[in-house]
Design a protein around this motif. Structure first.
Motif: not given
Length: 215
Positions: A164-165, A159-160, A172, A155-156, A152, A120, A168-169
């Motif tokens: 690739c968590s 990505c989960r 975003s 995207f969380s 947020d 990631e 995610s920030d």
């Protein structure tokens, strides 16, 4: 005369494949891949043959993700809705926010493909440098946060699903910069020319050419 067009949230009526920015052949009304099978040798005379070849490769890649493709469609729709709410009812801003959300959703498909090969964090760096121009990266570093766009958890969640968590920030915040710079631009084509590297500009060029006065 161009025969290939991009449906912003399209579905092929033959194979049932649905995707943001689906490449459709106007001769058949089907996705590029199904059209190639249907038309056969006719395609060799098409002025869009090279574009269609590239579109077919893209569709085949997206079909590899087909088990999770509904996530992209739902994500794109949710991102559009959140973005339009944030920018208000002004027609121009609403239109640009829709373009930003759709384009970003399309670009993320490539990111998840890269991540599957590199991991990631390394994949994110490769993707950012490949897709976005230096001018965009400079703007993104100083763009004010778009706190009114609550993305947020979107995207969380996405990505989960792709393991690739940790990034995610970043995705975003990067979308905040995409939306911010899009709203400040003179139009989607000018934004793409300045802030996206080729060939990713075509994501916007082919679909939104009519947004330019005189086209």
């Amino acid at each position: 005369m161009a025969r290939l067009r991009i449906a912003r949230l399209g579905t092929c009526r033959e194979c049932g494949f649905a995707s943001p920015f689906l490449d459709i052949c106007d001769l058949t009304g089907l996705c590029a891949e199904c059209s190639r099978r249907r038309l056969g040798r006719t395609c060799s005379r098409c002025p869009d043959r090279d574009k269609c070849d590239a579109a077919i490769k893209g569709i085949r890649f997206m079909k590899e993700l087909e088990a999770k493709l509904d996530l992209f469609v739902d994500f794109a729709n949710a991102l559009i809705a959140r973005s339009r709410e944030a920018v208000g009812v002004d027609d121009r801003s609403a239109r640009l926010s829709e373009i930003a959300a759709l384009a970003y959703s399309k670009l993320l498909m490539g990111l998840f493909h890269i991540i599957g090969r590199t991991g990631e964090k390394d994949g994110l760096v490769v993707w950012i440098r490949t897709v976005f121009s230096p001018a965009f990266l400079r703007e993104a570093s100083v763009a004010p946060p778009q706190t009114a766009v609550h993305t947020d958890e979107l995207f969380s969640g996405l990505c989960r699903e792709f393991g690739c968590s940790q990034i995610s920030d970043v995705l975003s915040r990067l979308y905040d910069a995409v939306l911010y710079t899009m709203l400040r631009s003179d139009g989607p084509l000018g934004w793409a020319a300045r802030f996206l590297n080729p060939p990713f500009r075509n994501i916007i060029f082919e679909e939104f050419r009519h947004d330019v006065p005189g086209h």
